[in-house]
Design an enzyme around this catalytic site. Sequence first.
Site, mmCIF file in Angstrom:
data_model
loop_
_atom_site.group_PDB
_atom_site.id
_atom_site.type_symbol
_atom_site.label_atom_id
_atom_site.label_comp_id
_atom_site.label_asym_id
_atom_site.label_seq_id
_atom_site.Cartn_x
_atom_site.Cartn_y
_atom_site.Cartn_z
ATOM 1 N N TYR A 119 0.843 -1.200 0.000
ATOM 2 C CA TYR A 119 0.000 0.000 0.000
ATOM 3 C C TYR A 119 0.876 1.248 0.000
ATOM 4 O O TYR A 119 1.932 1.270 0.665
ATOM 5 C CB TYR A 119 -0.874 0.049 1.259
ATOM 6 C CG TYR A 119 -2.091 -0.841 1.216
ATOM 7 C CD1 TYR A 119 -3.230 -0.469 0.527
ATOM 8 C CD2 TYR A 119 -2.098 -2.065 1.878
ATOM 9 C CE1 TYR A 119 -4.356 -1.278 0.497
ATOM 10 C CE2 TYR A 119 -3.215 -2.892 1.846
ATOM 11 C CZ TYR A 119 -4.337 -2.485 1.157
ATOM 12 O OH TYR A 119 -5.449 -3.297 1.118
ATOM 13 N N TYR A 158 -0.455 -9.725 0.293
ATOM 14 C CA TYR A 158 0.514 -9.098 1.203
ATOM 15 C C TYR A 158 0.482 -9.769 2.578
ATOM 16 O O TYR A 158 -0.530 -10.338 2.984
ATOM 17 C CB TYR A 158 0.288 -7.586 1.309
ATOM 18 C CG TYR A 158 -1.059 -7.141 1.830
ATOM 19 C CD1 TYR A 158 -1.353 -7.144 3.187
ATOM 20 C CD2 TYR A 158 -2.029 -6.658 0.951
ATOM 21 C CE1 TYR A 158 -2.573 -6.694 3.661
ATOM 22 C CE2 TYR A 158 -3.254 -6.209 1.411
ATOM 23 C CZ TYR A 158 -3.521 -6.231 2.764
ATOM 24 O OH TYR A 158 -4.739 -5.796 3.227
ATOM 25 N N ARG A 168 -2.714 -12.019 3.195
ATOM 26 C CA ARG A 168 -4.055 -11.724 2.695
ATOM 27 C C ARG A 168 -4.161 -12.105 1.222
ATOM 28 O O ARG A 168 -3.269 -11.778 0.441
ATOM 29 C CB ARG A 168 -4.382 -10.229 2.792
ATOM 30 C CG ARG A 168 -4.393 -9.573 4.140
ATOM 31 C CD ARG A 168 -5.579 -9.903 5.033
ATOM 32 N NE ARG A 168 -6.787 -10.418 4.425
ATOM 33 C CZ ARG A 168 -7.808 -9.693 3.950
ATOM 34 N NH1 ARG A 168 -7.784 -8.387 4.020
ATOM 35 N NH2 ARG A 168 -8.874 -10.265 3.430
ATOM 36 N N HIS A 171 -7.094 -8.493 -2.908
ATOM 37 C CA HIS A 171 -8.442 -7.963 -2.697
ATOM 38 C C HIS A 171 -8.465 -6.474 -2.988
ATOM 39 O O HIS A 171 -7.421 -5.811 -2.956
ATOM 40 C CB HIS A 171 -8.913 -8.220 -1.258
ATOM 41 C CG HIS A 171 -8.017 -7.583 -0.239
ATOM 42 N ND1 HIS A 171 -6.875 -8.200 0.220
ATOM 43 C CD2 HIS A 171 -8.065 -6.380 0.389
ATOM 44 C CE1 HIS A 171 -6.271 -7.407 1.095
ATOM 45 N NE2 HIS A 171 -6.962 -6.287 1.212
ATOM 46 N N HIS A 173 -10.605 -3.075 -1.608
ATOM 47 C CA HIS A 173 -11.560 -2.549 -0.628
ATOM 48 C C HIS A 173 -12.576 -1.667 -1.353
ATOM 49 O O HIS A 173 -12.202 -0.862 -2.211
ATOM 50 C CB HIS A 173 -10.844 -1.724 0.431
ATOM 51 C CG HIS A 173 -9.872 -2.509 1.253
ATOM 52 N ND1 HIS A 173 -10.207 -3.096 2.458
ATOM 53 C CD2 HIS A 173 -8.571 -2.827 1.045
ATOM 54 C CE1 HIS A 173 -9.152 -3.727 2.949
ATOM 55 N NE2 HIS A 173 -8.138 -3.574 2.113
HETATM 56 FE FE LIG Z 1 -6.269 -4.602 2.286
#
Ligand SMILES: [Fe+2]
Length: 250
Positions: A119, A158, A168, A171, A173
């Site tokens: 991110y 990640y 994870r 995905h 959000h």
């Molecule tokens: Fe996330």
Amino acid sequence: MNALQPPTQADIDREIAEHEGSRPGAAHPARDYAPYRSSVLRHPRQRLVVVEDPEAVELTGPAFGVTDVTALDNDLTRRHQGEPLGERITVTGRVLDRSGRPVTGQLVEIWQANASGRYAHQRDDHPAPLDPNFTGVGRCLTDAEGRYSFTTIKPGAYPWRNHTNAWRPAHIHFSLFGQAFTQRLVTQMYFPGDPLFPYDPILQSVTERPARERLVAEYAHDLSVPEWSLGYRWDIVLDGPAATWMEEGR
Ligand SMILES: [Fe+2]
């Protein structure tokens, strides 16, 4: 589980199995779903506070004007001078109410990691490269058919610190604003066939398989553009038996 050691995948698998189907008929997960460790500490413990004057909340809460949303806001690949690295995709679908009617003029916002699973956020410091050409946020308004559409890149998986070797699945959000900030709904969209699904306590916190499957987009070859991008389709149903699961307590 030893409180001094991070739980292992076996610990998490055992906890997930214990919770599977634990709330039959309920698409929403328990707020204190133990395999998702921080939910145990963060879930609300007090009764909800009744807001005496909801309109006052709406006057002071975040708002948006439809004229603020530009045609470029739904293309996450054109925010910088160069093109981001990764697999270019389009993600589109319809926002529907429980009767299947389109929800029009709805502000849909997304945020995601880059192709490396990083991110663009100061709290994400795991050793994967940032992409100077990718910020990872976008928004659009649904059209007359309730349709949204984004051009972006496929996010990477990640790591997170829920347990040892926790990753994870890829995905995106999603936020749906509603008519006022107090109606805002937040959820996550996943990609089909991800091998990390069984290992992810956040997805598994939705203990019913059909409800989990409604969080997974379908690969849509008709949406793929030759020589350009791959297409995914994901509809969002706001309530009723086919509702898309939304995060609570935000
Ligand atoms: Fe996330």
